[in-house]
Each structure stands twice: as C-alpha cells, then as structure tokens.
Design a protein around this motif. Structure first.
Motif, PDB file in Angstrom:
ATOM      1  N   ASN A   1       0.830  -1.208   0.000  1.00 21.35           N
ATOM      2  CA  ASN A   1       0.000   0.000   0.000  1.00 21.35           C
ATOM      3  C   ASN A   1       0.867   1.262   0.000  1.00 21.35           C
ATOM      4  N   LEU A   2       1.883   1.293   0.843  1.00 17.24           N
ATOM      5  CA  LEU A   2       2.726   2.478   0.959  1.00 17.24           C
ATOM      6  C   LEU A   2       3.591   2.681  -0.283  1.00 17.24           C
ATOM      7  N   LYS A   3       4.100   1.600  -0.835  1.00 16.47           N
ATOM      8  CA  LYS A   3       5.012   1.719  -1.979  1.00 16.47           C
ATOM      9  C   LYS A   3       4.286   2.128  -3.249  1.00 16.47           C
ATOM     10  N   HIS A   4       3.060   1.618  -3.452  1.00 17.93           N
ATOM     11  CA  HIS A   4       2.350   1.856  -4.713  1.00 17.93           C
ATOM     12  C   HIS A   4       1.144   2.786  -4.564  1.00 17.93           C
ATOM     13  N   SER A   5       0.953   3.369  -3.379  1.00 20.68           N
ATOM     14  CA  SER A   5      -0.230   4.208  -3.113  1.00 20.68           C
ATOM     15  C   SER A   5      -1.504   3.458  -3.499  1.00 20.68           C
ATOM     16  N   ALA A   6      -1.523   2.176  -3.195  1.00 23.55           N
ATOM     17  CA  ALA A   6      -2.654   1.330  -3.575  1.00 23.55           C
ATOM     18  C   ALA A   6      -3.822   1.514  -2.606  1.00 23.55           C
ATOM     19  N   THR A   7      -5.017   1.504  -3.146  1.00 24.92           N
ATOM     20  CA  THR A   7      -6.229   1.565  -2.335  1.00 24.92           C
ATOM     21  C   THR A   7      -6.576   0.151  -1.894  1.00 24.92           C
ATOM     22  N   VAL A   8      -6.871  -0.019  -0.603  1.00 29.10           N
ATOM     23  CA  VAL A   8      -7.144  -1.346  -0.054  1.00 29.10           C
ATOM     24  C   VAL A   8      -8.504  -1.354   0.626  1.00 29.10           C
ATOM     25  N   LEU A   9      -9.366  -2.266   0.201  1.00 30.64           N
ATOM     26  CA  LEU A   9     -10.641  -2.510   0.876  1.00 30.64           C
ATOM     27  C   LEU A   9     -10.591  -3.939   1.406  1.00 30.64           C
ATOM     28  N   LEU A  10     -10.583  -4.073   2.728  1.00 33.89           N
ATOM     29  CA  LEU A  10     -10.293  -5.350   3.381  1.00 33.89           C
ATOM     30  C   LEU A  10     -11.475  -5.836   4.200  1.00 33.89           C
ATOM     31  N   THR A  11     -11.886  -7.086   3.990  1.00 37.03           N
ATOM     32  CA  THR A  11     -12.840  -7.727   4.891  1.00 37.03           C
ATOM     33  C   THR A  11     -12.087  -8.794   5.679  1.00 37.03           C
ATOM     34  N   SER A  12     -12.412  -8.901   6.960  1.00 44.00           N
ATOM     35  CA  SER A  12     -11.770  -9.914   7.793  1.00 44.00           C
ATOM     36  C   SER A  12     -12.575 -10.099   9.068  1.00 44.00           C
ATOM     37  N   HIS A  13     -12.620 -11.347   9.544  1.00 47.67           N
ATOM     38  CA  HIS A  13     -13.222 -11.628  10.843  1.00 47.67           C
ATOM     39  C   HIS A  13     -12.164 -11.626  11.940  1.00 47.67           C
ATOM     40  N   TYR A  14     -10.891 -11.427  11.546  1.00 47.75           N
ATOM     41  CA  TYR A  14      -9.824 -11.276  12.525  1.00 47.75           C
ATOM     42  C   TYR A  14      -9.643  -9.782  12.788  1.00 47.75           C
ATOM     43  N   MET A  15     -10.095  -9.322  13.947  1.00 48.09           N
ATOM     44  CA  MET A  15     -10.062  -7.893  14.219  1.00 48.09           C
ATOM     45  C   MET A  15      -8.638  -7.355  14.313  1.00 48.09           C
ATOM     46  N   ASP A  16      -7.665  -8.215  14.609  1.00 49.09           N
ATOM     47  CA  ASP A  16      -6.266  -7.764  14.631  1.00 49.09           C
ATOM     48  C   ASP A  16      -5.844  -7.257  13.256  1.00 49.09           C
ATOM     49  N   ASP A  17      -6.347  -7.893  12.187  1.00 46.66           N
ATOM     50  CA  ASP A  17      -6.053  -7.432  10.829  1.00 46.66           C
ATOM     51  C   ASP A  17      -6.539  -5.999  10.641  1.00 46.66           C
ATOM     52  N   VAL A  18      -7.763  -5.763  11.062  1.00 49.66           N
ATOM     53  CA  VAL A  18      -8.399  -4.458  10.858  1.00 49.66           C
ATOM     54  C   VAL A  18      -7.708  -3.385  11.692  1.00 49.66           C
ATOM     55  N   VAL A  19      -7.463  -3.668  12.966  1.00 51.15           N
ATOM     56  CA  VAL A  19      -6.824  -2.694  13.851  1.00 51.15           C
ATOM     57  C   VAL A  19      -5.425  -2.344  13.355  1.00 51.15           C
ATOM     58  N   ALA A  20      -4.690  -3.346  12.863  1.00 53.12           N
ATOM     59  CA  ALA A  20      -3.315  -3.124  12.422  1.00 53.12           C
ATOM     60  C   ALA A  20      -3.241  -2.381  11.090  1.00 53.12           C
ATOM     61  N   LEU A  21      -4.237  -2.554  10.220  1.00 49.25           N
ATOM     62  CA  LEU A  21      -4.127  -2.040   8.858  1.00 49.25           C
ATOM     63  C   LEU A  21      -5.029  -0.856   8.532  1.00 49.25           C
ATOM     64  N   CYS A  22      -6.184  -0.750   9.179  1.00 49.63           N
ATOM     65  CA  CYS A  22      -7.230   0.138   8.676  1.00 49.63           C
ATOM     66  C   CYS A  22      -7.587   1.273   9.636  1.00 49.63           C
ATOM     67  N   PRO A  23      -7.147   2.506   9.348  1.00 48.86           N
ATOM     68  CA  PRO A  23      -7.554   3.644  10.174  1.00 48.86           C
ATOM     69  C   PRO A  23      -9.050   3.945  10.065  1.00 48.86           C
ATOM     70  N   ARG A  24      -9.643   3.542   8.942  1.00 46.04           N
ATOM     71  CA  ARG A  24     -11.074   3.805   8.708  1.00 46.04           C
ATOM     72  C   ARG A  24     -11.797   2.481   8.517  1.00 46.04           C
ATOM     73  N   ILE A  25     -13.022   2.415   9.013  1.00 47.14           N
ATOM     74  CA  ILE A  25     -13.818   1.209   8.796  1.00 47.14           C
ATOM     75  C   ILE A  25     -15.216   1.559   8.300  1.00 47.14           C
ATOM     76  N   ILE A  26     -15.730   0.687   7.451  1.00 48.69           N
ATOM     77  CA  ILE A  26     -17.122   0.746   6.996  1.00 48.69           C
ATOM     78  C   ILE A  26     -17.801  -0.512   7.532  1.00 48.69           C
ATOM     79  N   VAL A  27     -18.916  -0.327   8.207  1.00 46.62           N
ATOM     80  CA  VAL A  27     -19.617  -1.459   8.820  1.00 46.62           C
ATOM     81  C   VAL A  27     -20.995  -1.581   8.192  1.00 46.62           C
TER      82      VAL A  27
END
Length: 332
Positions: A201-227
């Motif tokens: 994401n940082l190297k290519h300025s890539a947009t990431v939309l992530l779904t996960s049931h592991y909340m550690d993934d979300v907390v570590a990667l996503c400053p914003r969430i859509i629920v």
C-alpha cells in the motif's frame, strides 16, 4: 478511487419445503423470495486509503466486493472504480484492480505457482522485464523462495496464501479488494501478510478494501472502517473515533500479589473481568490517573496494561442495537 451510490444487489431465491412431492411440484410451480444482500449502501474511498469493510456473516460484504470488482451486476445504484463502471469489465479497469478471496484459489492445483505467474503475465500482457522486476519485489516482500517451484497441492495454507497474493499482484494493481486474506492462517503468518499489505500500500499508493473476521487485521491495517449489517451501512468513519463513541472507558488490566476481595475492587471502578489474581477494570479517562496510581502504590500490582475496548465487543454491541432496531421496524 471507489464510489458507491445507493448500491443495491437483490437476489431471487427459490424456496421449497423438503420432500419428494415438493421437489416434483417445484418443476411446475415455484415460489421465490427476494433476498436483499446489499440494500442502499453508499461510500467513497480515496486513493491510497486502507479501509476495513466489516459485518457479520451474511451482511453483504463479499457481494459488495464482487460488484465492485465487476463479477456481479448491481440491481440498482451507481458504482465506479478508478473511474470505470466495474460490470462493463473494461480491460483497462481489470489491469488496475485485483480481488483476493481467502477461501478461493486461482493457483493451478497440480502445477507450481510459477506456472500460474507465467499464465497471468500473458493474460495481463505484462512486459517480461516488468514481470521479472515485480516478481523479484514480491519475492523479497513475501519471502517466497523455493515455494514458487513446488506444486501448489504440496504447499501449506500459509504458503499457498503468500503465493496467491503474489499471483494477484503481478500486474501491479492500484486497487486491492481483499476478502478474508488471512483466514485459517497461524498468528505468525497473519502478521507476515499484514506487513506485506501495508508495505505494498505504501510503496504503490494502492487503495485497499479489506474484509476480515480477525479484528487484529483491521486494527493493524485500517484507520477507517465501513460497517454493514443486513445489507445496509451502519457506520463509516475513523476506527478510533468509533471505539471512543461506543465505549469511551479504558480497560485497565493488572496482576496482584494476592487475590483481592470484591469490595476493594468495587472502589476502583467497574470490574470487567477477574480470573484469580488477574483483574480488568473499566475506567473512565478522567479517573484513569488516580486509579492507576492507587493500583501501583497501594495494591503493589504488576503487569499493568491500559487498552481500548476490543473491537469485537464494539461490533457486537453495534450489531445487537441494529438488529433490535430492525426487529422493531418489522414488528406489526
């Protein structure tokens, strides 16, 4: 980069009771029910954002990702990704996006991943020099090593997932739709995948939309969430802001030299949990300094930790409130 306006995706589902008679009857007459998988969802995601897309099972997350990647045609509403309409499946858009689904594989089962990589290079018409450079970069970030030369069926789940990510990113997409990319992986492999996604994401300025049931993934990667829940959007915003809004109290955990009676603990605040000598309190931010001072000075506690409420608890509360509100609306 990603715009959804009043997005809806409804399915007609055939329903019948069990039994041979019902099966025969369904050949001539069928009853259908409309399932509103996605029902009026709107959001905008800018280039380079990492956004968590959360909801319970059946909320409409994967359906939304399939619409955004062009695999499904929306029932109504407007959707654009990188300026293109996804379901038109233009070659230019397909060269800019990728969809990774943790429960589905694009690798050829009996052949090594390197064969899938060569096929993808031909499909996306990637120049050989660019392909070689990208593969070296992915090899370094994911530590693929000899994995690309082993038959896919001989790879462990974690090894296969790393190879899947490499296959999905060989054409250097700038929009990533990731559906449960760490499902079934051990903790070490989850961390490795998360680190890779952040680095890409940082190297290519890539947009990431992530779904996960592991909340550690979300907390570590996503400053914003859509629920979303039941196909409708119930929150879109800052992750930390949501936690503070739903449950502003901190969790103060500590271990005491001996078991403390409930009366003493009650003076400190609400006891969230207690297991032997390990205690967790819910403490407001205003009372946090005095409470921590008392715990350290008077109780002689050790291993003290101050944390935000777990995201799982926040989402559970949100879904409970939304379900209760939906039931009230549906009630006659």
């Amino acid at each position: 980069m990603i715009i959804a306006k009043n997005l809806k995706k409804h399915f007609k589902v055939h329903k019948r009771p069990p039994g041979f008679g019902a099966a025969v009857k369904s050949l001539f007459s069928r009853t259908y029910e409309t399932v509103k998988a996605v029902d009026g969802v709107s959001f905008t995601i800018e280039r380079g954002e990492r956004v968590g897309f959360l909801g319970p099972n059946g909320a409409g997350k994967t359906t939304t990702l399939k619409v955004l990647s062009g695999l499904l045609h929306p029932t109504s509403g407007e959707v654009t990704v990188e300026g293109f309409v996804p379901f038109e499946r233009s070659a230019e858009l397909l060269s800019k996006i990728t969809l990774v689904m943790g429960q589905k594989s694009q690798l050829i089962w009996d052949l090594p991943p390197s064969e899938t990589y060569a096929m993808n290079r031909a499909v996306f018409d990637v120049p050989q020099a660019q392909f070689d450079a990208t593969l070296r970069e992915l090899d370094e970030l994911l530590e693929l090593g000899p994995l690309v030369s082993k038959p896919t069926r001989q790879l462990s789940l974690g090894e296969r997932m790393k190879c899947e990510l490499a296959a999905a990113l060989l054409h250097q997409p700038t929009t990533l739709f990731l559906d449960e990319p760490t499902i079934g992986l051990d903790v070490a492999m989850q961390v490795a995948i998360r680190d890779f996604i952040r680095a890409y994401n940082l190297k290519h300025s890539a947009t990431v939309l992530l779904t996960s049931h592991y909340m550690d993934d979300v907390v570590a990667l996503c400053p914003r969430i859509i629920v979303i829940d039941r196909g409708t959007l119930i929150h879109d915003g800052d992750l930390k802001g949501l936690i503070k809004q739903m449950d502003p109290d901190k969790r103060v955990s500590f271990t005491t030299a001996s078991v403390i009676d409930d009366e003493t603990l009650a003076k400190l605040g609400h006891v969230h949990s207690k297991e032997g000598k390990r205690v967790t309190l819910k403490v407001s931010e205003s009372e946090l300094p005095s409470t921590v001072s008392y715990i350290l000075a008077t109780l002689k506690a050790s291993d003290l930790a101050i944390e935000d409420p777990p995201l799982e608890d926040i989402l559970r509360t949100m879904f409970g409130k939304h379900s209760a509100a939906a039931l009230e609306v549906e009630a006659p």
